[in-house]
Design an enzyme around this catalytic site. Structure first.
Site, PDB file in Angstrom:
ATOM      1  N   GLY A  55      38.486  43.406  46.247  1.00  0.00           N
ATOM      2  CA  GLY A  55      38.174  44.447  47.218  1.00  0.00           C
ATOM      3  C   GLY A  55      38.932  45.735  46.986  1.00  0.00           C
ATOM      4  O   GLY A  55      39.851  45.824  46.174  1.00  0.00           O
TER       5      GLY A  55
ATOM      6  N   GLU B  73      42.777  35.469  40.398  1.00  0.00           N
ATOM      7  CA  GLU B  73      41.393  34.971  40.334  1.00  0.00           C
ATOM      8  C   GLU B  73      40.505  35.970  39.628  1.00  0.00           C
ATOM      9  O   GLU B  73      39.836  35.672  38.649  1.00  0.00           O
ATOM     10  CB  GLU B  73      40.822  34.787  41.746  1.00  0.00           C
ATOM     11  CG  GLU B  73      41.532  33.856  42.653  1.00  0.00           C
ATOM     12  CD  GLU B  73      41.007  34.013  44.053  1.00  0.00           C
ATOM     13  OE1 GLU B  73      40.632  32.979  44.625  1.00  0.00           O
ATOM     14  OE2 GLU B  73      40.956  35.142  44.569  1.00  0.00           O
TER      15      GLU B  73
ATOM     16  N   GLY C  54      40.224  32.446  47.720  1.00  0.00           N
ATOM     17  CA  GLY C  54      41.437  31.854  47.181  1.00  0.00           C
ATOM     18  C   GLY C  54      42.704  32.313  47.858  1.00  0.00           C
ATOM     19  O   GLY C  54      43.800  31.914  47.458  1.00  0.00           O
TER      20      GLY C  54
END
Length: 503
Positions: free
Chosen positions: A274, A297, A391
């Site tokens: 994001g 990730e 995550g």
């Protein structure tokens, strides 16, 4: 990326197992292998590396041959696939993550049963038989080795375990992805219970597996040829607020270095997907820190910005998700970055054992947090699912430093991101070390709830809402308790927002 080779060389380069040449077929023929009621595991992690043709063929088929499936992925899909499958009434159950507005509407309407999971857990439950097994795996690949191994593209996610555990595998060979992706991935499958061995990742650049997904080629039931690029990430450039958040965090890191708890290398970094998290990492370009490492990730624009700036020496992730502009800069020169990159299965990139061993600094985004440090990262007003926990929980509980960032207000100031009590808890106060807004930073380590409240209100709340929060806390003290609350008012801000449009 070089031009696609002639047809006679195409099979040799992209499908090096000669017996598999006979299994090339159309997307609609491959989709016919998927039956009503099946569990389907598809590649894809944060809009990267998803299978594209077979899902579309499945949605088209559903127009005249209705069917419903349980759909598992690594994380979110791109190319509106989740929306298309939801609107075609194909998706009955979905896990473990999504980010599509169309699917979100179906989830919040109760039309699709969404199982929101920590991303490290899905294949663990599959292996233990705690959730129904995968019938068909649909995996995007750059190529297939002479032994039938699958070379993934821009993500691994859960693809490896889906392919290994599924009864049948459909492979989409995406010719828009370069053959040079071979060697980028590190596929390692943990040993099974009850006698599990440690996962031997001891540094960000540890290579412990194979550069392909090893499966029995007899399970490959279909191969579909596609040519599509990944969806672009919608990442906005840093603004004044996100730059302020980055500044607060950098000054905190400097103070930790002065105290001897960090060095100029910091500790391995993880950042959620994001705009805000990406902007915070981007802020490290103009910081005194160097020779940084990442164990995360998603490798976003900021990963490659930091590499180009000479700040980041290595990055390990589960996917590469870039904006259109950054993709155009990176992919034509991918060989320049490849030696400093690894993509891993998400059960390794997010594994609590590895996160704890490496001592990560985890930076994730909150929707809201309360005066005691509990974080809501998934549900608007406590009921409306946004994307899922992803995550963030894998990292927050196990990181050396667990940081959550957000802007202090939303909707033009009608909403305070700091509230008396969060309307939904994803990360308890026990898993949160540092909270940051553009207003300031609250270091919660070693503080009791009453001390946390004073620091969060004073450092993180927007001035327009600070006195209201302080008034709530002062009056809550009269009720006593370890974590003082006025139960009749704890969620009154959310009730008022629902009724009036302002907290």
């Amino acid at each position: 990326m070089r031009p696609e080779p002639p047809e006679e060389d195409f099979m040799h380069d992209r499908i090096r197992h000669e017996a598999l040449h006979a299994r090339v077929m159309s997307a609609s023929e491959a989709a016919a292998l998927i039956k009503d009621g099946m569990v389907v595991g598809m590649s894809g992690f944060t809009r990267a590396g998803e299978a594209m043709a077979v899902p579309l063929a499945l949605a088209e088929r559903a127009k005249h041959d209705p069917l419903k499936i349980t759909l598992m992925t690594g994380a979110s899909l791109g190319h509106d696939l989740d929306k298309i499958l939801a609107e075609a009434k194909v998706t009955a159950r979905r896990m473990p993550f999504q980010s599509d507005a169309g699917l979100r509407r179906a989830i919040n309407a109760g039309e699709v049963m969404f199982i929101d999971q920590h991303l490290s857990e899905t294949v663990e439950q599959l292996r233990r038989g705690q959730i129904p097994p995968v019938d068909v795996a649909v995996i995007e690949a750059a190529s297939i080795t002479s032994d039938g191994g699958i070379i993934p593209t821009t993500s691994i996610g859960n693809s490896a375990s889906f392919a290994i555990l599924a009864k049948q595998v459909i492979i989409e060979i995406n010719t828009a992805q370069p053959l040079s992706f071979e060697g980028l991935h590190d596929v390692y499958i943990p040993s099974y219970f009850p006698n599990r061995m440690p996962i031997p990742v001891v540094t960000c650049d540890s290579r412990i597996g194979t550069p392909w997904i090893p499966i029995d080629p007899a399970k490959i039931a279909a191969i579909v040829i596609t040519e599509k690029h990944d969806s672009s990430a919608a990442i906005r450039p840093p603004d004044d607020e996100t730059r302020a958040i980055a500044g607060h965090l950098i000054r905190f890191f400097e103070s930790e270095m002065a105290a001897g708890r960090l060095t100029r290398r910091l500790a391995p970094l993880q950042a959620g997907i994001g705009t805000i998290a990406n902007a915070v990492l981007h802020g490290l370009i103009d910081s005194p820190f160097e020779d940084l490492r990442m164990y995360s990730e998603v490798l976003q624009d900021s990963t490659f910005d930091l590499m180009d700036a000479g700040k980041l020496s290595f990055a390990s992730g589960s996917s590469i998700t870039l904006s259109a502009e950054k993709n155009a800069e990176v992919m034509p020169h991918f060989d320049r970055y490849k030696p400093r990159l690894i993509l891993r299965p998400q059960e390794i990139s997010n594994h609590p054992e590895v996160v704890r061993r490496l001592g990560l600094i985890a930076i994730n985004t909150a929707l809201e947090f309360d005066i005691y440090g509990n974080v809501n990262s998934t549900h608007v007003m406590g009921t409306q699912m946004m994307n899922g926990i992803g995550g963030s929980g894998d990292f927050a509980r196990n990181a050396m430093l667990s940081v959550f960032v957000t802007k202090s207000i939303a909707k033009g100031g009608a909403i305070s991101s700091v509230v008396p009590m969060v309307s939904h808890v994803d990360h308890t106060e026990h898993d949160v070390d540092i909270l940051v807004t553009e207003q300031g930073l609250a270091d919660l380590r070693g503080l009791a709830p009453r001390e946390r409240a004073v620091k969060i209100i004073g450092n993180c709340a927007h001035p327009d809402w600070r006195e209201s929060l302080a008034d709530y806390y002062r009056r809550a003290l009269a009720f006593g308790g370890h974590t003082p609350h006025i139960l009749e008012e704890a969620l009154s801000w959310h009730v008022r927002l629902r009724k009036t449009g302002r907290m």
